[in-house]
Design a protein around this motif. Structure first.
Motif, PDB file in Angstrom:
ATOM      1  N   CYS A  15       0.229 -14.823  -8.820  1.00  0.00           N
ATOM      2  CA  CYS A  15       1.670 -14.748  -9.508  1.00  0.00           C
ATOM      3  C   CYS A  15       2.523 -14.582  -9.203  1.00  0.00           C
ATOM      4  CB  CYS A  15       1.487 -13.565 -10.232  1.00  0.00           C
ATOM      5  SG  CYS A  15      -0.268 -13.298 -11.244  1.00  0.00           S
ATOM      6  N   ASN A  16       2.873 -14.266  -7.670  1.00  0.00           N
ATOM      7  CA  ASN A  16       4.235 -14.655  -7.186  1.00  0.00           C
ATOM      8  C   ASN A  16       4.215 -16.369  -7.345  1.00  0.00           C
ATOM      9  OD1 ASN A  16       6.744 -14.171  -5.372  1.00  0.00           O
ATOM     10  ND2 ASN A  16       5.249 -14.580  -3.761  1.00  0.00           N
ATOM     11  N   LYS A  17       2.613 -16.918  -7.097  1.00  0.00           N
ATOM     12  CA  LYS A  17       3.728 -18.091  -6.927  1.00  0.00           C
ATOM     13  C   LYS A  17       3.302 -19.087  -8.049  1.00  0.00           C
ATOM     14  CE  LYS A  17       0.106 -19.690  -3.662  1.00  0.00           C
ATOM     15  NZ  LYS A  17      -0.769 -20.095  -3.343  1.00  0.00           N
ATOM     16  N   THR A  18       2.830 -18.309  -9.726  1.00  0.00           N
ATOM     17  CA  THR A  18       2.686 -18.992 -10.582  1.00  0.00           C
ATOM     18  C   THR A  18       3.821 -18.401 -11.657  1.00  0.00           C
ATOM     19  OG1 THR A  18       0.813 -17.792 -11.050  1.00  0.00           O
ATOM     20  CG2 THR A  18       0.928 -19.869  -9.961  1.00  0.00           C
ATOM     21  N   THR A  19       4.037 -17.831 -11.178  1.00  0.00           N
ATOM     22  CA  THR A  19       5.123 -17.443 -12.454  1.00  0.00           C
ATOM     23  C   THR A  19       6.627 -17.235 -12.284  1.00  0.00           C
ATOM     24  OG1 THR A  19       4.967 -15.086 -11.815  1.00  0.00           O
ATOM     25  CG2 THR A  19       3.248 -15.808 -13.201  1.00  0.00           C
ATOM     26  N   GLU A  20       7.198 -17.015 -12.540  1.00  0.00           N
ATOM     27  CA  GLU A  20       8.793 -16.827 -12.542  1.00  0.00           C
ATOM     28  C   GLU A  20       9.712 -15.902 -13.009  1.00  0.00           C
ATOM     29  OE1 GLU A  20      10.960 -19.936 -11.986  1.00  0.00           O
ATOM     30  OE2 GLU A  20       8.875 -21.040 -12.341  1.00  0.00           O
ATOM     31  N   HIS A  21      10.707 -15.300 -12.475  1.00  0.00           N
ATOM     32  CA  HIS A  21      10.948 -14.180 -12.577  1.00  0.00           C
ATOM     33  C   HIS A  21      12.393 -14.122 -12.304  1.00  0.00           C
ATOM     34  CE1 HIS A  21      11.728 -10.622 -13.012  1.00  0.00           C
ATOM     35  NE2 HIS A  21      12.051 -10.124 -11.459  1.00  0.00           N
ATOM     36  N   ALA A  22      13.115 -13.104 -12.781  1.00  0.00           N
ATOM     37  CA  ALA A  22      14.996 -13.628 -12.623  1.00  0.00           C
ATOM     38  C   ALA A  22      15.724 -13.685 -11.368  1.00  0.00           C
ATOM     39  CB  ALA A  22      15.037 -12.618 -14.268  1.00  0.00           C
ATOM     40  N   HIS A  23      14.572 -12.650 -10.562  1.00  0.00           N
ATOM     41  CA  HIS A  23      15.068 -11.807  -9.456  1.00  0.00           C
ATOM     42  C   HIS A  23      14.174 -12.691  -8.371  1.00  0.00           C
ATOM     43  CE1 HIS A  23      15.883  -8.634 -12.844  1.00  0.00           C
ATOM     44  NE2 HIS A  23      17.117  -9.425 -12.498  1.00  0.00           N
ATOM     45  N   LYS A  24      14.940 -12.062  -7.138  1.00  0.00           N
ATOM     46  CA  LYS A  24      14.111 -13.076  -6.214  1.00  0.00           C
ATOM     47  C   LYS A  24      13.068 -12.017  -5.511  1.00  0.00           C
ATOM     48  CE  LYS A  24      14.864 -13.770  -1.409  1.00  0.00           C
ATOM     49  NZ  LYS A  24      14.576 -12.764  -0.546  1.00  0.00           N
ATOM     50  N   ARG A  25      11.978 -11.940  -5.417  1.00  0.00           N
ATOM     51  CA  ARG A  25      10.945 -11.072  -4.855  1.00  0.00           C
ATOM     52  C   ARG A  25      10.802 -11.277  -3.740  1.00  0.00           C
ATOM     53  NH1 ARG A  25       6.368 -12.952  -9.693  1.00  0.00           N
ATOM     54  NH2 ARG A  25       7.511 -15.949  -8.868  1.00  0.00           N
ATOM     55  N   GLU A  26      10.286  -9.979  -2.915  1.00  0.00           N
ATOM     56  CA  GLU A  26      10.212 -10.241  -1.519  1.00  0.00           C
ATOM     57  C   GLU A  26       8.413  -9.288  -1.660  1.00  0.00           C
ATOM     58  OE1 GLU A  26      12.981  -7.700   0.470  1.00  0.00           O
ATOM     59  OE2 GLU A  26      14.652  -8.605  -0.779  1.00  0.00           O
ATOM     60  N   ARG A  27       8.542  -9.542  -0.163  1.00  0.00           N
ATOM     61  CA  ARG A  27       6.984  -8.951   0.104  1.00  0.00           C
ATOM     62  C   ARG A  27       7.130  -7.617   0.059  1.00  0.00           C
ATOM     63  NH1 ARG A  27       3.502 -11.416   4.426  1.00  0.00           N
ATOM     64  NH2 ARG A  27       1.611  -9.648   4.265  1.00  0.00           N
ATOM     65  N   VAL A  28       6.083  -6.961   0.142  1.00  0.00           N
ATOM     66  CA  VAL A  28       6.589  -5.700   0.180  1.00  0.00           C
ATOM     67  C   VAL A  28       5.472  -5.974   1.374  1.00  0.00           C
ATOM     68  CG1 VAL A  28       5.126  -3.368  -0.365  1.00  0.00           C
ATOM     69  CG2 VAL A  28       5.790  -4.986  -1.958  1.00  0.00           C
ATOM     70  N   LYS A  29       6.063  -4.698   2.338  1.00  0.00           N
ATOM     71  CA  LYS A  29       6.070  -4.527   4.215  1.00  0.00           C
ATOM     72  C   LYS A  29       5.187  -3.499   4.068  1.00  0.00           C
ATOM     73  CE  LYS A  29      10.632  -6.399   5.235  1.00  0.00           C
ATOM     74  NZ  LYS A  29      10.340  -6.044   3.709  1.00  0.00           N
ATOM     75  N   GLY A  30       3.650  -3.214   3.552  1.00  0.00           N
ATOM     76  CA  GLY A  30       2.861  -2.274   3.515  1.00  0.00           C
ATOM     77  C   GLY A  30       2.426  -2.066   5.058  1.00  0.00           C
ATOM     78  N   THR A  31       2.039  -0.447   4.707  1.00  0.00           N
ATOM     79  CA  THR A  31       1.961   0.339   5.899  1.00  0.00           C
ATOM     80  C   THR A  31       0.409   1.620   5.048  1.00  0.00           C
ATOM     81  OG1 THR A  31       3.649   2.007   6.057  1.00  0.00           O
ATOM     82  CG2 THR A  31       4.405  -0.160   7.304  1.00  0.00           C
ATOM     83  N   ALA A  32       0.178   1.872   6.186  1.00  0.00           N
ATOM     84  CA  ALA A  32      -0.174   3.535   6.326  1.00  0.00           C
ATOM     85  C   ALA A  32       0.508   4.281   4.661  1.00  0.00           C
ATOM     86  CB  ALA A  32      -0.327   3.829   7.162  1.00  0.00           C
ATOM     87  N   GLY A  33      -0.343   5.025   4.224  1.00  0.00           N
ATOM     88  CA  GLY A  33       0.112   5.585   2.247  1.00  0.00           C
ATOM     89  C   GLY A  33       0.637   4.102   1.585  1.00  0.00           C
ATOM     90  N   PHE A  34       0.629   2.899   1.907  1.00  0.00           N
ATOM     91  CA  PHE A  34       1.300   2.500   0.818  1.00  0.00           C
ATOM     92  C   PHE A  34       0.106   2.792  -0.375  1.00  0.00           C
ATOM     93  CE2 PHE A  34       1.759  -2.288   0.092  1.00  0.00           C
ATOM     94  CZ  PHE A  34       1.047  -2.513  -1.273  1.00  0.00           C
ATOM     95  N   PRO A  35       0.610   2.589  -1.646  1.00  0.00           N
ATOM     96  CA  PRO A  35       1.909   1.573  -2.239  1.00  0.00           C
ATOM     97  C   PRO A  35       2.696   2.057  -2.412  1.00  0.00           C
ATOM     98  CG  PRO A  35       0.865   2.727  -4.199  1.00  0.00           C
ATOM     99  CD  PRO A  35       0.224   3.466  -2.781  1.00  0.00           C
ATOM    100  N   PHE A  36       3.415   3.588  -2.656  1.00  0.00           N
ATOM    101  CA  PHE A  36       4.933   3.901  -2.579  1.00  0.00           C
ATOM    102  C   PHE A  36       5.550   4.656  -1.871  1.00  0.00           C
ATOM    103  CE2 PHE A  36       3.462   2.727  -6.736  1.00  0.00           C
ATOM    104  CZ  PHE A  36       2.367   3.628  -7.443  1.00  0.00           C
ATOM    105  N   THR A  37       5.196   5.045  -0.672  1.00  0.00           N
ATOM    106  CA  THR A  37       5.333   5.080   0.681  1.00  0.00           C
ATOM    107  C   THR A  37       5.610   4.022   1.163  1.00  0.00           C
ATOM    108  OG1 THR A  37       3.663   5.897   2.057  1.00  0.00           O
ATOM    109  CG2 THR A  37       4.545   7.810   0.886  1.00  0.00           C
ATOM    110  N   SER A  38       5.396   3.204   1.334  1.00  0.00           N
ATOM    111  CA  SER A  38       5.603   1.586   1.848  1.00  0.00           C
ATOM    112  C   SER A  38       7.095   0.858   1.845  1.00  0.00           C
ATOM    113  CB  SER A  38       4.665   0.273   1.053  1.00  0.00           C
ATOM    114  OG  SER A  38       5.351  -0.011  -0.228  1.00  0.00           O
ATOM    115  N   GLU A  39       7.276   0.284   2.572  1.00  0.00           N
ATOM    116  CA  GLU A  39       8.985  -0.619   2.913  1.00  0.00           C
ATOM    117  C   GLU A  39       9.899  -0.472   1.500  1.00  0.00           C
ATOM    118  OE1 GLU A  39      10.508   0.881   5.861  1.00  0.00           O
ATOM    119  OE2 GLU A  39       8.128   1.547   5.991  1.00  0.00           O
ATOM    120  N   VAL A  40       9.628  -0.642   0.678  1.00  0.00           N
ATOM    121  CA  VAL A  40      10.953  -1.170  -0.350  1.00  0.00           C
ATOM    122  C   VAL A  40      12.265  -0.041  -0.684  1.00  0.00           C
ATOM    123  CG1 VAL A  40      11.282  -1.436  -2.742  1.00  0.00           C
ATOM    124  CG2 VAL A  40       8.681  -1.540  -2.002  1.00  0.00           C
TER     125      VAL A  40
END
Ligand SMILES: [Zn+2]
Ligand SMILES: [Zn+2]
Length: 93
Positions: A60-85
């Motif tokens: 969906c990142n490829k096939t859909t449009e979004h108003a802002h720049k999307r960034e890859r989530v740098k997932g680590t242990a504890g993903f999702p909500f402790t990851s590097e956003v």
């Protein structure tokens, strides 16, 4: 189930957050092997550490449009909500 004890009205939204689903296709992104993209704009992701964020799967990142720049989530242990956003890098654009 007694009246008044059904799912909250924003049930679907809560589930989406709790299970970190793609905003478009609702596929679960909880699997750390998947590439996950997010929007670091505060309007879209006011509080990623509490699940207040939007996510997309790779497709969906490829096939859909979004108003802002999307960034890859740098997932680590504890993903999702402790990851590097990183809030310091969030923008107000
Ligand atoms: Zn998707
Ligand atoms: Zn956005």
């Amino acid at each position: 189930m007694p009246l008044g004890q059904g799912p909250p009205e924003n049930y679907d939204e809560l589930i989406t957050k709790a299970y970190m689903r793609c905003l478009e296709c609702k596929v679960s992104l909880i699997d750390v092997t998947k590439r996950v993209y997010t929007c670091n704009n505060k309007e879209c992701s006011p509080d990623p550490s509490n699940g207040e964020a939007v996510y997309w799967c790779k497709e969906c990142n490829k096939t859909t449009e979004h108003a802002h720049k999307r960034e890859r989530v740098k997932g680590t242990a504890g993903f999702p909500f402790t990851s590097e956003v990183d809030k310091e890098h969030m923008t107000d654009e």
